[in-house]
Design a protein around this motif. Structure first.
Motif, short mmCIF file in Angstrom:
data_model
loop_
_atom_site.label_atom_id
_atom_site.label_comp_id
_atom_site.label_asym_id
_atom_site.label_seq_id
_atom_site.Cartn_x
_atom_site.Cartn_y
_atom_site.Cartn_z
N PHE A 139 13.66 8.92 -8.37
CA PHE A 139 14.34 7.96 -9.24
C PHE A 139 15.32 8.63 -10.18
CE2 PHE A 139 14.96 4.14 -11.60
CZ PHE A 139 15.07 4.53 -12.92
N SER A 140 14.92 9.74 -10.80
CA SER A 140 15.73 10.33 -11.85
C SER A 140 17.08 10.84 -11.35
CB SER A 140 14.96 11.47 -12.52
OG SER A 140 14.73 12.51 -11.59
N ILE A 141 17.23 11.07 -10.07
CA ILE A 141 18.49 11.59 -9.56
C ILE A 141 19.26 10.54 -8.77
CG2 ILE A 141 17.62 13.96 -9.46
CD1 ILE A 141 17.36 13.58 -6.42
N GLU B 194 25.97 -10.31 -5.54
CA GLU B 194 27.07 -9.53 -6.06
C GLU B 194 26.56 -8.42 -6.98
OE1 GLU B 194 29.66 -11.93 -8.49
OE2 GLU B 194 28.07 -12.47 -9.89
N TRP B 195 27.35 -7.37 -7.05
CA TRP B 195 27.03 -6.26 -7.92
C TRP B 195 27.35 -6.62 -9.37
CZ3 TRP B 195 31.07 -3.43 -10.42
CH2 TRP B 195 30.62 -2.35 -11.19
N VAL B 196 26.50 -6.17 -10.31
CA VAL B 196 26.68 -6.48 -11.72
C VAL B 196 26.98 -5.21 -12.53
CG1 VAL B 196 25.52 -7.35 -13.79
CG2 VAL B 196 25.18 -8.50 -11.59
N ALA B 197 26.17 -4.17 -12.35
CA ALA B 197 26.32 -2.96 -13.15
C ALA B 197 25.67 -1.80 -12.43
CB ALA B 197 25.67 -3.13 -14.53
N ARG B 198 26.10 -0.58 -12.76
CA ARG B 198 25.46 0.58 -12.19
C ARG B 198 25.39 1.70 -13.23
NH1 ARG B 198 28.68 5.12 -9.54
NH2 ARG B 198 30.82 4.81 -10.23
N ILE B 199 24.44 2.61 -12.98
CA ILE B 199 24.27 3.77 -13.86
C ILE B 199 23.91 4.97 -13.00
CG2 ILE B 199 21.84 3.17 -14.33
CD1 ILE B 199 22.32 4.32 -17.19
N THR B 200 24.58 6.06 -13.23
CA THR B 200 24.31 7.27 -12.45
C THR B 200 23.21 8.09 -13.12
OG1 THR B 200 25.88 8.65 -13.66
CG2 THR B 200 26.74 7.33 -11.81
N SER B 201 22.81 9.15 -12.45
CA SER B 201 21.80 10.04 -13.03
C SER B 201 22.33 10.69 -14.30
CB SER B 201 21.37 11.10 -12.02
OG SER B 201 22.50 11.86 -11.60
N GLY B 202 23.66 10.83 -14.39
CA GLY B 202 24.26 11.40 -15.58
C GLY B 202 24.62 10.39 -16.64
N LEU B 203 24.12 9.16 -16.46
CA LEU B 203 24.27 8.07 -17.42
C LEU B 203 25.69 7.51 -17.49
CD1 LEU B 203 21.96 9.28 -20.33
CD2 LEU B 203 21.37 8.00 -18.26
N ASP C 272 15.50 4.87 -18.32
CA ASP C 272 14.55 5.79 -18.93
C ASP C 272 13.87 6.51 -17.77
OD1 ASP C 272 12.39 7.08 -20.11
OD2 ASP C 272 12.01 5.48 -21.53
N ASN C 273 14.31 7.71 -17.48
CA ASN C 273 13.78 8.43 -16.32
C ASN C 273 12.31 8.80 -16.50
OD1 ASN C 273 16.18 8.27 -14.93
ND2 ASN C 273 16.92 10.26 -15.65
#
Length: 115
Positions: A29-31, A46-55, A72-73
């Protein structure tokens, strides 16, 4: 096998707020970049939002400035804070990897915004 469980949906009046949570199993999960998606009645998901491992985050134009994705990893959890909700935000909300992984779709959580 990764499992994603969404929660936090409900019925709210226009202008209100909700915070969705997505609890993930699995050590990767964390990566893994994660996203929130939604499907309104009669419409495609539909896509709403995304977040990478680097925030790093980005958002669909329809929610930009109103929704905030975070993670919260340590808890293997990704969140979606939704403010200034509109009736057109009514949908079932899902989390998944970004890009999506077919086998990871969960049951989603229903968000209903009344006018």
């Amino acid at each position: 096998q990764v499992q994603l469980v969404e929660s936090g949906g409900g019925l709210v009046q226009a202008g209100g707020s909700l915070r969705l949570s997505c609890a993930a199993s699995g050590s990767i999960f964390s990566i893994t970049p994660m996203g929130w998606y939604r499907q309104a009645p009669g419409k495609q998901r539909e896509w709403v939002a995304r977040i990478t491992s680097g925030l790093y985050t980005n958002y669909a134009d329809s929610v930009k400035g109103r929704f905030t994705i975070s993670r919260d990893n340590a808890k293997n959890t990704v969140y979606l804070q939704m403010n200034s909700l509109k009736p057109e935000d009514t949908a079932v909300y899902y989390c998944n990897t970004w890009p999506t992984t077919r086998d990871y779709w969960g049951q989603g959580t229903q968000v209903t915004v009344s006018s």
